[in-house]
Structures are given as structure tokens and as C-alpha cells.
Design an enzyme around this catalytic site. Sequence first.
Site, mmCIF file in Angstrom:
data_model
loop_
_atom_site.group_PDB
_atom_site.id
_atom_site.type_symbol
_atom_site.label_atom_id
_atom_site.label_comp_id
_atom_site.label_asym_id
_atom_site.label_seq_id
_atom_site.Cartn_x
_atom_site.Cartn_y
_atom_site.Cartn_z
ATOM 1 N N ASN A 149 4.064 -6.545 19.647
ATOM 2 C CA ASN A 149 3.599 -5.215 20.325
ATOM 3 C C ASN A 149 2.769 -5.006 21.378
ATOM 4 O O ASN A 149 1.443 -4.372 21.157
ATOM 5 C CB ASN A 149 3.278 -4.226 18.465
ATOM 6 C CG ASN A 149 3.615 -3.053 19.136
ATOM 7 O OD1 ASN A 149 3.937 -2.910 20.039
ATOM 8 N ND2 ASN A 149 3.621 -2.080 18.222
ATOM 9 N N LEU A 156 3.081 -1.902 23.167
ATOM 10 C CA LEU A 156 3.377 -0.644 23.025
ATOM 11 C C LEU A 156 1.670 -0.406 22.546
ATOM 12 O O LEU A 156 1.563 0.708 22.863
ATOM 13 C CB LEU A 156 4.421 -0.183 22.405
ATOM 14 C CG LEU A 156 5.694 -0.652 23.561
ATOM 15 C CD1 LEU A 156 6.804 0.298 22.417
ATOM 16 C CD2 LEU A 156 5.689 0.158 24.763
ATOM 17 N N GLU A 157 0.850 -0.371 21.478
ATOM 18 C CA GLU A 157 -0.022 0.093 21.105
ATOM 19 C C GLU A 157 -0.954 0.340 21.582
ATOM 20 O O GLU A 157 -1.768 1.039 21.704
ATOM 21 C CB GLU A 157 -0.169 -1.308 19.904
ATOM 22 C CG GLU A 157 0.493 -0.830 18.800
ATOM 23 C CD GLU A 157 0.203 -1.391 16.848
ATOM 24 O OE1 GLU A 157 0.558 -0.765 15.734
ATOM 25 O OE2 GLU A 157 -0.338 -2.829 17.084
ATOM 26 N N GLU A 217 7.009 -4.218 11.284
ATOM 27 C CA GLU A 217 8.771 -3.780 10.426
ATOM 28 C C GLU A 217 8.097 -2.395 9.926
ATOM 29 O O GLU A 217 8.796 -1.458 10.468
ATOM 30 C CB GLU A 217 9.531 -4.363 10.132
ATOM 31 C CG GLU A 217 10.196 -5.819 10.642
ATOM 32 C CD GLU A 217 10.296 -6.458 10.821
ATOM 33 O OE1 GLU A 217 10.133 -7.350 11.929
ATOM 34 O OE2 GLU A 217 8.050 -7.246 10.182
ATOM 35 N N GLY A 241 -4.072 -3.486 9.275
ATOM 36 C CA GLY A 241 -3.858 -2.314 8.920
ATOM 37 C C GLY A 241 -5.292 -1.753 9.823
ATOM 38 O O GLY A 241 -4.866 -0.920 10.229
ATOM 39 N N GLU A 242 -5.996 -2.841 10.505
ATOM 40 C CA GLU A 242 -6.646 -1.717 11.428
ATOM 41 C C GLU A 242 -6.388 -2.228 13.191
ATOM 42 O O GLU A 242 -7.764 -1.815 13.675
ATOM 43 C CB GLU A 242 -8.570 -2.431 10.808
ATOM 44 C CG GLU A 242 -9.036 -1.929 10.034
ATOM 45 C CD GLU A 242 -10.066 -2.370 8.990
ATOM 46 O OE1 GLU A 242 -10.967 -0.869 9.345
ATOM 47 O OE2 GLU A 242 -10.740 -3.412 8.644
ATOM 48 N N PRO A 259 -5.923 -13.011 13.932
ATOM 49 C CA PRO A 259 -5.302 -13.942 13.592
ATOM 50 C C PRO A 259 -4.199 -12.736 12.989
ATOM 51 O O PRO A 259 -4.372 -11.441 12.424
ATOM 52 C CB PRO A 259 -6.126 -14.847 12.544
ATOM 53 C CG PRO A 259 -7.001 -14.455 12.720
ATOM 54 C CD PRO A 259 -7.613 -12.913 13.238
ATOM 55 N N ARG A 260 -2.555 -13.104 12.999
ATOM 56 C CA ARG A 260 -1.614 -12.515 12.669
ATOM 57 C C ARG A 260 -1.673 -12.917 11.408
ATOM 58 O O ARG A 260 -0.615 -11.589 10.731
ATOM 59 C CB ARG A 260 -0.135 -12.855 13.519
ATOM 60 C CG ARG A 260 1.260 -12.737 13.200
ATOM 61 C CD ARG A 260 1.560 -11.145 13.834
ATOM 62 N NE ARG A 260 2.449 -10.768 13.552
ATOM 63 C CZ ARG A 260 2.991 -9.223 13.700
ATOM 64 N NH1 ARG A 260 2.100 -8.798 14.275
ATOM 65 N NH2 ARG A 260 4.207 -8.928 13.231
#
Length: 434
Positions: free
Chosen positions: A344, A346-347, A69, A319-320, A277-278
Site C-alpha cells: 500500500n 497510499l498510507e 485487506e 498494526g503500528e 517486515p511483512r
Amino acid sequence: MPLTLGQRVLLGLYSLVLHLAFPVTLYHLVWRGMRQREYLRRWTERYGWIEDQLDLHDTLWVHAVSVGEVLAARPLVDALLAKYPARPLLVTTITPTGSERVRALWGDRVHHVYLPYDLRGMVRRFLDRARPALAVIVETEIWLNLYVECSRRGIPLVMVNARLSQRSLRGYLPVQALARLAMRTVRLVAAQSNADAARLARIGADPARVHVTGNLKYDLAIPAGLDEQAAQWRAHWGAARPVWIAASTHPPEEAAVVALHQRVLARYPDALLLWAPRHPERFGPSVEALAAAGLSVATRRGEGLPGAGHQAFVIDTLGELLSFFAAADLAFVAGSLCDIGGHNVLEPAALGVPSVVGPHTFNFAEATRRLRDAGALVQAADAAAVGDDVLALLGDAPRRARMGEAGRQQVGEHAGALGRTLDLLDDVLAGRRA
């Protein structure tokens, strides 16, 4: 919005249940803290206490639950910072990983605290300090006491990039009276799609206040120099190597990723797996699983980048992901082989990287459908089929190029949600939407 007697009783029962469950929140913090130490820091914020020295008068408040988010809100927060430079901007999250992303993206340009639990006293304490002029909820987070208290104080609350899957709708229907009471306090809903708008109306949103603005994730800003960085990274580990990335995996998918990469190596011995990993607590187990399979593995924190001799690389930072998408030939977007609902897609599409996903994509149903129909994405029925598609695509560069271009076109064609959302927020702030 004045409450009827029945609504006050309903709200009281809801609050009573939360009060009875209150001890569980302490257990939950300790339990999560045992796995991720950040949960034990700043824990008082979760009970509504905010530092007195924060200057939050007339603030714009954006709530984004976690990393996904926060990334969805990024273009919106950037635009609000540029458009309203004199107003303080507060971003709340629930998870420490979300907090880390907020700090990494905006530093001291925004304030960050954790959103308190939805108990009336805690919510009131939070709002007494935050004093927002506008509350913006990213995607769909419905907290009854928070919504009602914002309404009572005259704080306009807006849901942006709002979505509601068919599965989530079924979850809300048994408590529809609570959901309807919360949704009737919402000043405006900016929904991702017509289907989302219809489902949000079913749980109580006023159809006259629901607007379809599109998905903010189509308005992804690609950092300057990303292509050059990707080329440098590929040169470092071997420019001609087949490279695939397993992005945002969950524990039920980990064994499948290891097995799939073993299949890939059997056909392409110099192939490289990039694995993200998430959740941070899965970084270590992912490294261990690869090593136990006899693979040569490096990590972002350890080696920085994989070398020519590494067969797998665990991205044990946050963040990478965008940077590593850009350096891959192909992406497996996870959360889709288990009942998570996908992440996602779309990235990678925005970067011209084709994707493979599993069958469970209800969190990104419309984006997945558009990319699949455009030929930018392949959806597989199970883990074995995902493996088949990854192997086929790694061996077919012309097809990957066509898929990548189709993905870029789709993202470009459906951008614009940011502008439409900002227009609606401007109207709310100006009092044009009561």
C-alpha cells in the site's frame, strides 16, 4: 441461481479435486504452525465449526483475507458498525495476523472466525451458524463452493474494493469456466478502477452488475494526534537525524535493505532505519541480519523506541506501521523489488511522506501510477536504483516536502469510495438490486 447439468458436473469435479487434496490442509496447518504458533489455535474454525454461543442471526459478514485487506476494509467496517448498530457484524480472515488486526481494531464490537476451506460440507456448516444477511468479500477472493452455496441460500454476495491485476487475470484464464460459474453468483461488484472492472468482466462478472467505486484505501482515517506522537518519537531518537522506513519487506528484499542502509550510513552517519517486515516470522531474521552487518539495532518489543545510538530499529509488532510512517522522512514500500506486486503506497502518501518503490507494483498499479505522475512517488528499476533514490531524497528536504504535499493532494482528490460502496450495499440490503 439454478445450475445447468454442465455446471453441476464442473462443481462436482472441483469439489472432488479439493477432497483429494484435503490431507494437504492438515499438513499445511502443522507446517505453518511450526513457524507461527497461532496457526495451531482455533483450527476447527477452518473446517466450518463456529462456537454455538455466538449470536450471528441476520449478521453482516465481511471477509478480509489478511492484514492488508483488513486495513482496506477498516473504513467500511467502521461505517457498517455505525450505520447498523443492531446487527451483529462478523469479520473472517484466513491468517492469524489478519485475526490479530481485527481484534486490535474492533475488539468485541465484531465477531471473528477463520474462513473455512472451500469444501461443500465445511462451507455449509459455516453458513448454517453464520446465517449472514449479506456477504461482503474485500478485494478478490473467489471460492467456488462458497459463492455457489451463498447463491443457493439466497445470501447476496458482494465484492467490494475489487481488483484484478493483469497477472492475476492470466492465472484465472486457464480455469475460466470455474471463475465464470463463481462470478455469475455475485450480486454486485464494486471495482477499484475501470481496468479492474474490465478484467473482472473477462473472468465472468456480469458487466451490468459491475460498478467502479474507487479504492477504499483512499478513505484512510488518520488517527488524531499522530503528528504530535511522531514529533515526540523523533525528539527521543534525535530530531535532526535522517530517517527512512523499509515497509512490508519480504525475504528476497532483506539483503537489499541491509546493503542500502550501509550505503545510507556511509553518507549520513547518524541516519536511522525503521524496518517493518511483512510477516512476523521474519522479525527475528531481520534483527539477525542487521546485527551480522555490524549495526546497532533495537526492536519495538525490546527497547520500545530507538535511542540516539541505534542505527536500525525493527518494528516487530503489527498494526503500528502508520505511526512509524508518520515519523519517517521517506518510505521504501516493499514487495516491489520481488515478484510480490507491491504493497500500500497510499498510507505514506496520506501522511505527506514521499515513497520509493521497485519495479513490481501490479497490486497497486493505478495508485502507484497516479502518485508517480503527480510527483509524490519515485519508481526505480532495481535495488541499486532504489538506493540511489533513497540517498538523493534524504539529502533534499525541499523535494521531499513537494512530494509529500503532492501525495496528500492525490489521496484527498480520490477519496469517496466508501460513500459509493455504502450506497450500493444499502441497495442490496433493501432489495433494490436483485
